[in-house]
Design a protein around this motif. Structure first.
Motif, mmCIF file in Angstrom:
data_model
loop_
_atom_site.group_PDB
_atom_site.id
_atom_site.type_symbol
_atom_site.label_atom_id
_atom_site.label_comp_id
_atom_site.label_asym_id
_atom_site.label_seq_id
_atom_site.Cartn_x
_atom_site.Cartn_y
_atom_site.Cartn_z
ATOM 1 N N GLN A 34 -5.945 -6.227 -1.063
ATOM 2 C CA GLN A 34 -4.605 -5.900 -0.566
ATOM 3 C C GLN A 34 -4.604 -5.430 0.885
ATOM 4 O O GLN A 34 -3.553 -5.343 1.515
ATOM 5 C CB GLN A 34 -3.939 -4.864 -1.473
ATOM 6 N N SER A 35 -5.772 -5.119 1.421
ATOM 7 C CA SER A 35 -5.895 -4.808 2.853
ATOM 8 C C SER A 35 -6.730 -5.866 3.564
ATOM 9 O O SER A 35 -6.377 -6.317 4.652
ATOM 10 C CB SER A 35 -6.547 -3.434 3.049
ATOM 11 N N ALA A 101 2.105 2.293 -2.175
ATOM 12 C CA ALA A 101 2.650 0.962 -1.868
ATOM 13 C C ALA A 101 3.738 0.534 -2.859
ATOM 14 O O ALA A 101 4.631 1.316 -3.190
ATOM 15 C CB ALA A 101 1.519 -0.054 -1.809
ATOM 16 N N GLN A 104 3.728 -4.526 -7.015
ATOM 17 C CA GLN A 104 2.925 -5.746 -6.894
ATOM 18 C C GLN A 104 1.552 -5.433 -6.317
ATOM 19 O O GLN A 104 0.544 -5.997 -6.734
ATOM 20 C CB GLN A 104 3.636 -6.775 -5.987
ATOM 21 N N ILE A 105 1.533 -4.558 -5.331
ATOM 22 C CA ILE A 105 0.260 -4.189 -4.694
ATOM 23 C C ILE A 105 -0.570 -3.354 -5.671
ATOM 24 O O ILE A 105 -1.788 -3.516 -5.771
ATOM 25 C CB ILE A 105 0.530 -3.441 -3.366
ATOM 26 N N ARG A 106 0.094 -2.487 -6.441
ATOM 27 C CA ARG A 106 -0.642 -1.656 -7.405
ATOM 28 C C ARG A 106 -1.209 -2.498 -8.550
ATOM 29 O O ARG A 106 -2.200 -2.121 -9.162
ATOM 30 C CB ARG A 106 0.259 -0.547 -7.966
ATOM 31 N N ARG A 108 -2.671 -5.243 -8.219
ATOM 32 C CA ARG A 108 -3.846 -5.965 -7.722
ATOM 33 C C ARG A 108 -4.848 -5.011 -7.051
ATOM 34 O O ARG A 108 -6.053 -5.161 -7.200
ATOM 35 C CB ARG A 108 -3.368 -7.021 -6.723
ATOM 36 N N GLY A 109 -4.336 -4.071 -6.284
ATOM 37 C CA GLY A 109 -5.205 -3.160 -5.529
ATOM 38 C C GLY A 109 -6.027 -2.277 -6.468
ATOM 39 O O GLY A 109 -5.602 -1.966 -7.576
#
Lengths: 292, 149
Positions: A34-35, A101, A104-106, A108-109
């Protein structure tokens, strides 16, 4: 946008991943991406080789560790957010998760990815410093255990050595008579916070402050432990004036916040003052509740 | 973006001045410097590569022109840098004042940063420039200490 070309490996065992990382110094581990992936797509990052950790089931998952809890590095934020044991055993972390965040980011991250990335605006590094978590690291040379406060060494810098991976994080049990709170401010929910603060307060048998932990984010090169503010609270009765004084001390003496187009240094100090006061007020109320 | 501060250094302003005008010393103490040479009495040109965390070190070409040279008390630098990720330009003032047995260096830079790095890395520019400044001054301090002992 598209990333520049890179070699891609997806090992099926931790040993396989560690061997690849040991053999090829240009290899970069890929967790939730995610980064790293946005940075590659913008061509700000151009690792020659990625070692994808997403098949390493052994690194994912939440387990009880004594009265505390152990979170595998590849555990998704959303799994932490939904785990009842986190709510019971690590309530400060539980309260923080929705601030990270967007959903959606949580999804995957990962926890380990966020810690290894060490963004100064990230929530998890500050929480791990506040709760005195231990970061578990592995390389082909063996395992190391590093206290969170020593793991974060600067702007996007950690104690990770070449070839080393974060494998898990261990959070000690919440001491009795302890309250917690997390506060942050962002212009839009999910944006990088302008300032955030994670707080734990433990009372002694007489209701005075036995121990306080205040960790700030987005006000320095990494998570900042507000030691002067913590000193102000130590052994005090934690009334409103002491809390106000501690928040003032933290905003004035514990930080050197950056100025940017999102917030000036002065505004970040003001946010630190206000958010620390709010977090401490809530944490103390919870600690008193827990002491009854 | 403003970068300013002060830093105590060992040695007299004269000694420090000579170091600050020496391209070999500058190449050693400026973080990420790959090459630096004097192309005119008041002009330096070089190549730097600065990478932060996940960001791959990107090379950029740097030209520094010195003006208002008041040896050993103060000078001004016109800074012009260009690279794949963006550009920076602006001015930096340096003042050297003797204090006790050493010198205090005061600096103030006013820099414009543009291009991709400014768009995507805006929230980090201040922290990064402070970090690089600190690294450079620490390196200058070490260099001075080594020469004075």
């Amino acid at each position: 946008m598209k990333p520049p070309p890179f070699e891609y490996y997806r090992p099926s065992s931790l040993e396989g991943a560690l061997t690849l990382l040991a053999e090829r110094e240009e290899a970069k581990p890929l967790a939730g991406g995610q980064s790293l992936i946005p940075a590659m797509n913008f061509r700000l990052a151009a690792p020659a080789m990625l070692v994808d950790l997403n098949d390493l089931g052994e690194l994912a998952g939440i387990t009880a560790a004594g009265a505390g809890i152990r979170i595998g590095a590849m555990t998704r934020h959303s799994a932490v957010e939904r785990d009842r044991r986190i709510a019971e055993r690590a309530p400060l972390l539980w309260e923080t998760m929705p601030h990270i965040a967007h959903p959606q980011i949580r999804n995957r991250g990962t926890v380990g990815g966020s810690l290894a990335h060490a963004d100064p605006a990230a929530e998890l590094p500050a929480v791990m410093v506040a709760v005195e978590a231990t970061v578990l690291l592995r390389s082909t040379r063996g395992e190391r255990r590093v206290p969170a406060a020593e793991f974060f060494t600067g702007l996007f810098r950690t104690a990770l050595l070449p070839g080393e991976l974060v494998t898990a994080i261990e959070i000690p049990p919440l001491p009795p008579r302890t309250g917690w709170a997390f506060e942050e401010f962002a212009r839009r929910h999910g944006d990088y916070a302008l300032v955030g603060v994670a707080v734990l307060v433990t009372l002694d048998g007489g209701g005075r402050c036995e121990r306080a932990r205040i960790a700030l984010l987005s006000v320095g090169d990494g998570p900042v432990l507000a030691t002067r503010a913590m000193g102000t609270l130590q052994d005090s009765d934690l009334d409103a004036s002491v809390i106000r004084e501690a928040a003032e001390r933290g905003a004035r003496d514990d930080i050197e916040p950056p100025s940017d187009i999102h917030a000036s240094e002065a505004y970040r100090r003001q946010l630190t003052r206000v958010l620390t006061r709010r977090a401490l007020t809530r944490a103390v109320a919870r600690a008193r509740e827990a002491s009854r | 973006m403003i970068v300013e501060g002060s830093y105590p250094l060992p040695g007299s302003p004269d000694v420090i001045w000579d170091l600050l005008m020496d391209p070999d010393v500058l190449a050693k103490v400026m973080p990420g410097t790959k090459a630096l040479s004097r192309t005119a009495p008041d002009r330096y040109e070089g190549t730097m590569g600065v990478g932060i965390g996940p960001i791959t070190a990107a090379e950029f070409e740097l030209t520094i022109t010195l003006t208002d040279l008041q040896r050993p008390a103060s000078y001004t630098m016109q800074i012009d840098g260009k690279g794949r990720f963006g550009f920076t330009r602006g001015t930096a003032n340096v003042e050297l004042a003797s204090e006790g047995v050493g010198t205090v260096m005061r600096y103030r830079a006013d820099l414009q940063v543009g291009g991709k790095i400014a768009g995507l890395g805006q929230r980090l520019l201040d922290s990064v420039s402070r970090m690089l400044t600190r690294q450079g001054l620490d390196a200058l301090n070490r260099e001075l200490t080594a020469r004075l002992t």
